[in-house]
Motif scaffolding. Structure first.
Motif, PDB file in Angstrom:
ATOM      1  N   ASP A  43     -40.731  -1.510  74.665  1.00 53.36           N
ATOM      2  CA  ASP A  43     -41.124  -1.546  73.270  1.00 53.36           C
ATOM      3  C   ASP A  43     -42.321  -2.440  72.811  1.00 53.36           C
ATOM      4  OD1 ASP A  43     -40.800  -1.991  70.474  1.00 53.36           O
ATOM      5  OD2 ASP A  43     -39.029  -0.982  70.590  1.00 53.36           O
ATOM      6  N   ASP A  44     -43.096  -1.820  72.324  1.00 52.77           N
ATOM      7  CA  ASP A  44     -44.585  -2.510  71.993  1.00 52.77           C
ATOM      8  C   ASP A  44     -44.281  -3.477  70.876  1.00 52.77           C
ATOM      9  OD1 ASP A  44     -45.762  -1.207  74.122  1.00 52.77           O
ATOM     10  OD2 ASP A  44     -46.856   0.333  72.480  1.00 52.77           O
ATOM     11  N   THR A  45     -43.126  -3.578  70.233  1.00 48.78           N
ATOM     12  CA  THR A  45     -43.023  -4.620  69.214  1.00 48.78           C
ATOM     13  C   THR A  45     -41.921  -5.678  69.793  1.00 48.78           C
ATOM     14  OG1 THR A  45     -41.242  -3.408  68.411  1.00 48.78           O
ATOM     15  CG2 THR A  45     -43.403  -3.084  67.518  1.00 48.78           C
ATOM     16  N   LYS A  46     -41.336  -5.534  70.850  1.00 45.59           N
ATOM     17  CA  LYS A  46     -40.304  -6.381  71.187  1.00 45.59           C
ATOM     18  C   LYS A  46     -40.517  -7.193  72.701  1.00 45.59           C
ATOM     19  CE  LYS A  46     -36.624  -4.179  68.306  1.00 45.59           C
ATOM     20  NZ  LYS A  46     -35.448  -3.693  68.294  1.00 45.59           N
ATOM     21  N   GLY A  47     -41.085  -6.146  73.471  1.00 42.45           N
ATOM     22  CA  GLY A  47     -41.494  -6.730  74.950  1.00 42.45           C
ATOM     23  C   GLY A  47     -40.939  -5.649  76.005  1.00 42.45           C
ATOM     24  N   PHE A  48     -40.699  -6.017  77.280  1.00 44.31           N
ATOM     25  CA  PHE A  48     -40.207  -5.185  78.144  1.00 44.31           C
ATOM     26  C   PHE A  48     -39.172  -5.782  79.174  1.00 44.31           C
ATOM     27  CE2 PHE A  48     -43.935  -6.610  80.927  1.00 44.31           C
ATOM     28  CZ  PHE A  48     -43.309  -6.812  81.975  1.00 44.31           C
ATOM     29  N   ALA A  49     -38.293  -5.179  79.704  1.00 48.39           N
ATOM     30  CA  ALA A  49     -37.301  -5.615  80.553  1.00 48.39           C
ATOM     31  C   ALA A  49     -37.063  -4.777  81.846  1.00 48.39           C
ATOM     32  CB  ALA A  49     -36.036  -5.952  80.120  1.00 48.39           C
ATOM     33  N   VAL A  50     -37.032  -5.477  83.091  1.00 51.35           N
ATOM     34  CA  VAL A  50     -36.492  -4.552  84.225  1.00 51.35           C
ATOM     35  C   VAL A  50     -35.456  -5.106  84.773  1.00 51.35           C
ATOM     36  CG1 VAL A  50     -37.366  -3.632  86.328  1.00 51.35           C
ATOM     37  CG2 VAL A  50     -39.036  -4.524  84.549  1.00 51.35           C
ATOM     38  N   ALA A  51     -34.294  -4.140  84.775  1.00 49.73           N
ATOM     39  CA  ALA A  51     -32.947  -4.645  85.270  1.00 49.73           C
ATOM     40  C   ALA A  51     -32.816  -3.784  86.718  1.00 49.73           C
ATOM     41  CB  ALA A  51     -31.903  -4.177  84.525  1.00 49.73           C
ATOM     42  N   ARG A  52     -32.468  -4.744  87.686  1.00 54.35           N
ATOM     43  CA  ARG A  52     -32.251  -4.108  88.971  1.00 54.35           C
ATOM     44  C   ARG A  52     -30.830  -4.390  89.562  1.00 54.35           C
ATOM     45  NH1 ARG A  52     -35.690  -7.475  92.419  1.00 54.35           N
ATOM     46  NH2 ARG A  52     -36.086  -5.914  94.084  1.00 54.35           N
ATOM     47  N   LEU A  53     -30.143  -3.461  90.342  1.00 55.05           N
ATOM     48  CA  LEU A  53     -28.976  -3.209  90.666  1.00 55.05           C
ATOM     49  C   LEU A  53     -29.022  -3.112  92.097  1.00 55.05           C
ATOM     50  CD1 LEU A  53     -25.771  -3.671  89.470  1.00 55.05           C
ATOM     51  CD2 LEU A  53     -25.709  -1.229  90.099  1.00 55.05           C
ATOM     52  N   PHE A 105     -28.673 -15.656  79.188  1.00 53.29           N
ATOM     53  CA  PHE A 105     -30.003 -14.852  79.366  1.00 53.29           C
ATOM     54  C   PHE A 105     -30.465 -14.144  78.202  1.00 53.29           C
ATOM     55  CE2 PHE A 105     -31.871 -10.445  80.287  1.00 53.29           C
ATOM     56  CZ  PHE A 105     -32.948 -10.897  81.066  1.00 53.29           C
ATOM     57  N   GLY A 106     -29.465 -13.804  77.339  1.00 48.16           N
ATOM     58  CA  GLY A 106     -29.933 -13.231  76.077  1.00 48.16           C
ATOM     59  C   GLY A 106     -29.977 -14.262  74.856  1.00 48.16           C
ATOM     60  N   SER A 107     -29.650 -15.465  75.010  1.00 48.91           N
ATOM     61  CA  SER A 107     -30.006 -16.702  74.164  1.00 48.91           C
ATOM     62  C   SER A 107     -31.546 -17.045  74.468  1.00 48.91           C
ATOM     63  CB  SER A 107     -29.317 -17.874  74.470  1.00 48.91           C
ATOM     64  OG  SER A 107     -27.852 -17.557  74.048  1.00 48.91           O
ATOM     65  N   GLU A 108     -31.880 -17.018  75.714  1.00 50.39           N
ATOM     66  CA  GLU A 108     -33.391 -17.266  76.334  1.00 50.39           C
ATOM     67  C   GLU A 108     -34.253 -16.152  75.589  1.00 50.39           C
ATOM     68  OE1 GLU A 108     -35.007 -19.657  77.984  1.00 50.39           O
ATOM     69  OE2 GLU A 108     -33.134 -20.589  77.326  1.00 50.39           O
ATOM     70  N   ILE A 109     -33.933 -14.972  75.732  1.00 47.52           N
ATOM     71  CA  ILE A 109     -34.934 -13.903  75.087  1.00 47.52           C
ATOM     72  C   ILE A 109     -35.033 -14.098  73.732  1.00 47.52           C
ATOM     73  CG2 ILE A 109     -34.850 -11.429  74.847  1.00 47.52           C
ATOM     74  CD1 ILE A 109     -33.622 -10.713  77.243  1.00 47.52           C
ATOM     75  N   LYS A 110     -34.104 -14.414  73.066  1.00 47.60           N
ATOM     76  CA  LYS A 110     -34.233 -14.540  71.380  1.00 47.60           C
ATOM     77  C   LYS A 110     -35.146 -15.873  71.605  1.00 47.60           C
ATOM     78  CE  LYS A 110     -29.535 -13.067  70.267  1.00 47.60           C
ATOM     79  NZ  LYS A 110     -28.017 -13.592  69.796  1.00 47.60           N
ATOM     80  N   LYS A 128     -37.367 -17.075  73.304  1.00 48.66           N
ATOM     81  CA  LYS A 128     -38.936 -16.818  73.632  1.00 48.66           C
ATOM     82  C   LYS A 128     -39.607 -15.864  72.813  1.00 48.66           C
ATOM     83  CE  LYS A 128     -38.416 -18.211  78.428  1.00 48.66           C
ATOM     84  NZ  LYS A 128     -39.280 -19.171  78.541  1.00 48.66           N
ATOM     85  N   SER A 129     -38.747 -14.990  71.901  1.00 46.65           N
ATOM     86  CA  SER A 129     -39.333 -14.186  71.102  1.00 46.65           C
ATOM     87  C   SER A 129     -39.706 -14.649  69.692  1.00 46.65           C
ATOM     88  CB  SER A 129     -38.526 -12.907  70.900  1.00 46.65           C
ATOM     89  OG  SER A 129     -37.251 -13.318  70.209  1.00 46.65           O
ATOM     90  N   GLY A 130     -39.204 -15.984  69.630  1.00 47.78           N
ATOM     91  CA  GLY A 130     -39.564 -16.923  68.537  1.00 47.78           C
ATOM     92  C   GLY A 130     -38.568 -16.479  66.990  1.00 47.78           C
ATOM     93  N   ASN A 131     -37.439 -15.626  67.451  1.00 48.89           N
ATOM     94  CA  ASN A 131     -36.665 -15.182  66.344  1.00 48.89           C
ATOM     95  C   ASN A 131     -35.187 -15.391  67.047  1.00 48.89           C
ATOM     96  OD1 ASN A 131     -35.169 -14.258  64.096  1.00 48.89           O
ATOM     97  ND2 ASN A 131     -36.411 -12.350  63.975  1.00 48.89           N
ATOM     98  N   THR A 132     -34.540 -16.320  66.623  1.00 48.13           N
ATOM     99  CA  THR A 132     -33.105 -16.682  66.874  1.00 48.13           C
ATOM    100  C   THR A 132     -32.061 -16.061  66.045  1.00 48.13           C
ATOM    101  OG1 THR A 132     -32.853 -18.656  65.772  1.00 48.13           O
ATOM    102  CG2 THR A 132     -33.603 -18.896  67.974  1.00 48.13           C
ATOM    103  N   ASN A 133     -32.452 -15.198  65.027  1.00 50.99           N
ATOM    104  CA  ASN A 133     -31.677 -14.565  64.222  1.00 50.99           C
ATOM    105  C   ASN A 133     -31.388 -13.212  64.356  1.00 50.99           C
ATOM    106  OD1 ASN A 133     -31.080 -16.897  62.499  1.00 50.99           O
ATOM    107  ND2 ASN A 133     -33.000 -16.390  61.519  1.00 50.99           N
ATOM    108  N   LYS A 134     -32.135 -12.615  65.204  1.00 54.16           N
ATOM    109  CA  LYS A 134     -32.129 -10.837  65.610  1.00 54.16           C
ATOM    110  C   LYS A 134     -31.327 -10.933  66.585  1.00 54.16           C
ATOM    111  CE  LYS A 134     -36.105 -10.652  68.431  1.00 54.16           C
ATOM    112  NZ  LYS A 134     -37.512  -9.855  68.769  1.00 54.16           N
ATOM    113  N   LYS A 135     -30.648  -9.621  66.714  1.00 60.74           N
ATOM    114  CA  LYS A 135     -29.738  -9.229  67.697  1.00 60.74           C
ATOM    115  C   LYS A 135     -30.278  -9.192  69.000  1.00 60.74           C
ATOM    116  CE  LYS A 135     -26.921  -6.709  64.428  1.00 60.74           C
ATOM    117  NZ  LYS A 135     -26.184  -5.351  64.216  1.00 60.74           N
ATOM    118  N   ASP A 136     -29.532  -8.985  70.092  1.00 63.77           N
ATOM    119  CA  ASP A 136     -30.092  -8.933  71.509  1.00 63.77           C
ATOM    120  C   ASP A 136     -30.861  -7.929  71.516  1.00 63.77           C
ATOM    121  OD1 ASP A 136     -28.355 -10.896  72.237  1.00 63.77           O
ATOM    122  OD2 ASP A 136     -26.654  -9.632  73.273  1.00 63.77           O
ATOM    123  N   THR A 137     -32.189  -8.307  72.333  1.00 58.51           N
ATOM    124  CA  THR A 137     -33.570  -7.451  72.197  1.00 58.51           C
ATOM    125  C   THR A 137     -32.916  -6.062  72.955  1.00 58.51           C
ATOM    126  OG1 THR A 137     -34.825  -9.391  72.273  1.00 58.51           O
ATOM    127  CG2 THR A 137     -35.729  -7.215  72.887  1.00 58.51           C
TER     128      THR A 137
END
Length: 204
Positions: free
Chosen positions: A133-143, A175-180, A182-191
Motif C-alpha cells: 500500500d503506497d500509504t502504509k508500506g509493504f509486507a511479504v509473508a512466507r509459509l 511484530f505488530g507492535s514493531e510495525i506500529k 516504525k510507522s510513527g503512529n502507535t494509535n492506528k490498528k495493525d497495518t
C-alpha cells in the motif's frame, strides 16, 4: 590446450557468480534482517501451532508439512518515502521471476496483493503473500514447508478462523507492535491482517 581449459574454467566461474548474484526472496530477507527500516519475524511452526490432537488425520498431515512462517514488513513513515519506493521496486522485480507462480492477484493502482507459491500446486515448498500500500508500506509473508498442498492449507486456515485449530498467535504480537512503532503512529490498528472466509482476503 591448457590456456583453453583455464579460459573455460574462468567462464564457468564468472557464470556461477552471476547466477548466485541474482536477487531472490531468501537473499532479500537475509540482507535486510538487520535493517532498522524493516520488521522481521521468523517463527518455527512448533511455536505457533499448538496441540491439535483432536483434528482430523488430513489436517494433521497438513500441519506436519509446515516448517515455519516468516514475515518481512517495511512500514512507511515520514522519513523513508523514497526508500520505500526503491525497495518496493526491488521486491516486485524479485517476485516477477517465473519460479514464483501466481495463484491470485488483486488490488488497485496504489494497493496490491499477490498470493504465490514455489514448487508444484500439490507439492508446494513455499506459499508467499505479498501486500503493498503506497500509504502504509509493504509486507511479504512466507509459509515454508515440505510438499504442502495449497487447497489443504486454505481449508486448515478456515478451520483456524472457526476456532477449530489451536494456534498460538501471541508470538506475533511484538511484530505488530514493531510495525506500529516504525510507522510513527502507535494509535492506528495493525497495518496488515489476513483473514480466510469463503476466499482468501488480505486487508491492508
Amino acid at each position: 590446450m591448457k590456456k583453453i581449459n583455464k579460459i573455460l574454467l574462468l567462464l564457468v566461474a564468472v557464470f556461477a557468480i552471476a547466477c548466485n548474484s541474482e536477487p531472490t526472496l531468501q537473499k532479500y530477507y537475509v540482507e535486510h534482517q538487520n535493517d532498522d527500516n524493516f520488521v522481521l519475524i521468523d517463527v518455527p511452526s512448533s511455536l505457533f501451532i499448538g496441540d491439535n490432537s483432536a483434528v482430523s488425520e488430513e489436517d494433521k498431515k497438513v500441519i506436519a508439512s509446515i516448517r515455519k512462517a516468516n514475515v518481512l514488513a517495511l512500514p512507511i513513515n515520514e522519513t523513508n518515502q523514497q526508500f520505500f519506493t526503491q525497495e518496493k521496486a526491488v521486491m516486485e522485480t524479485i517476485l516477477k521471476d517465473e519460479k514464483y507462480k501466481v495463484l491470485m492477484s488483486f488490488g488497485s493502482s496504489n494497493r496490491n496483493v499477490k498470493v504465490m507459491y514455489l514448487g508444484e500446486e500439490k507439492a508446494i515448498d513455499e506459499v508467499i503473500v505479498y501486500a503493498s500500500d503506497d500509504t502504509k508500506g509493504f509486507a511479504v509473508a512466507r509459509l515454508l514447508g515440505d510438499n504442502m498442498n495449497f487447497s489443504a492449507i486454505i481449508k486448515l486456515m478456515k478451520s483456524a478462523t472457526n476456532g477449530d485449530l489451536d494456534l498460538n498467535l501471541g508470538v506475533f504480537q511484538n511484530f505488530g507492535s514493531e510495525i506500529k512503532k516504525k510507522s510513527g503512529n502507535t494509535n492506528k490498528k495493525d497495518t496488515i491482517s489476513i483473514e480466510v472466509n469463503d476466499s482468501l482476503k488480505v486487508k491492508i
